[in-house]
Design an enzyme around this catalytic site. Sequence first.
Site, short mmCIF file in Angstrom:
data_model
loop_
_atom_site.label_atom_id
_atom_site.label_comp_id
_atom_site.label_asym_id
_atom_site.label_seq_id
_atom_site.Cartn_x
_atom_site.Cartn_y
_atom_site.Cartn_z
N GLY A 1 0.77 -1.24 0.00
CA GLY A 1 0.00 0.00 0.00
C GLY A 1 0.80 1.28 0.00
O GLY A 1 0.33 2.32 0.46
N HIS B 1 1.32 1.22 -13.35
CA HIS B 1 2.14 0.07 -13.73
C HIS B 1 3.61 0.49 -13.65
O HIS B 1 3.97 1.58 -14.14
CB HIS B 1 1.78 -0.39 -15.16
#
Length: 208
Positions: free
Chosen positions: A11, A109
């Site tokens: 996270g 990404h």
Amino acid sequence: LKIAVLVSGGGTNLQAIIDHIKSNKITNTEITVVISNKKDAYALTRAREANIAAECISPKDFKVREEFNEALLKTIDSYEVDLIVLAGYLVILPEIMIKKYQNRIINIHPSLIPSFCGSGFYGLRVHQEVLNRGVKVTGATVHFVDEGTDTGPIILQKAVEVGEEDTPEILQRKVMEEAEWDILPLAIELIANDKIAIRENRVIIQRD
Ligand code: GRF
């Protein structure tokens, strides 16, 4: 702008968004819910510490995939969000969800798409392939999610130099620190301020 952040790991990208909102570098935006497929994902701990609703919805908890798909979509719908952010989320999204939230799902990404992306390219594997190929520059990409894998319109990219001594771990960290944590909150801010338009599958950013 109300956002749902979908996570599977530590996270740190979620944290970057939380911090940008807290330091109000992103205005009129709130993270309404964080959803993970892993109940022990540290990202859920980060959400709870920031007093954000945190839910775990795992494919493992459902007999058939279709039921997981429906549960995920039903949960997201219940929060009535404007944007879904995939931040290290490793589950393939249900088609029905991509259609329903068309151009309202973004993904980060860890490479310069279209290099080193597509199914199987995630996490350390991306950086391992970058080092194997010997490219001198890598980076990160924020893009809209469409039916393909890492194929939607590109919103932002940021380059990172590959060091000759870099290991996959070092490179992953550099790409996160120097690129991901920068362009993901920025992309959210641009969307929140309505600065993004899509024309013929290309993103036009209105910079005033
Ligand atoms: C990292 O590999 C990052 O490059 C990608 O997702 C993975 C986990 O990131 N975006 P996070 O720390 O869970 O945000």
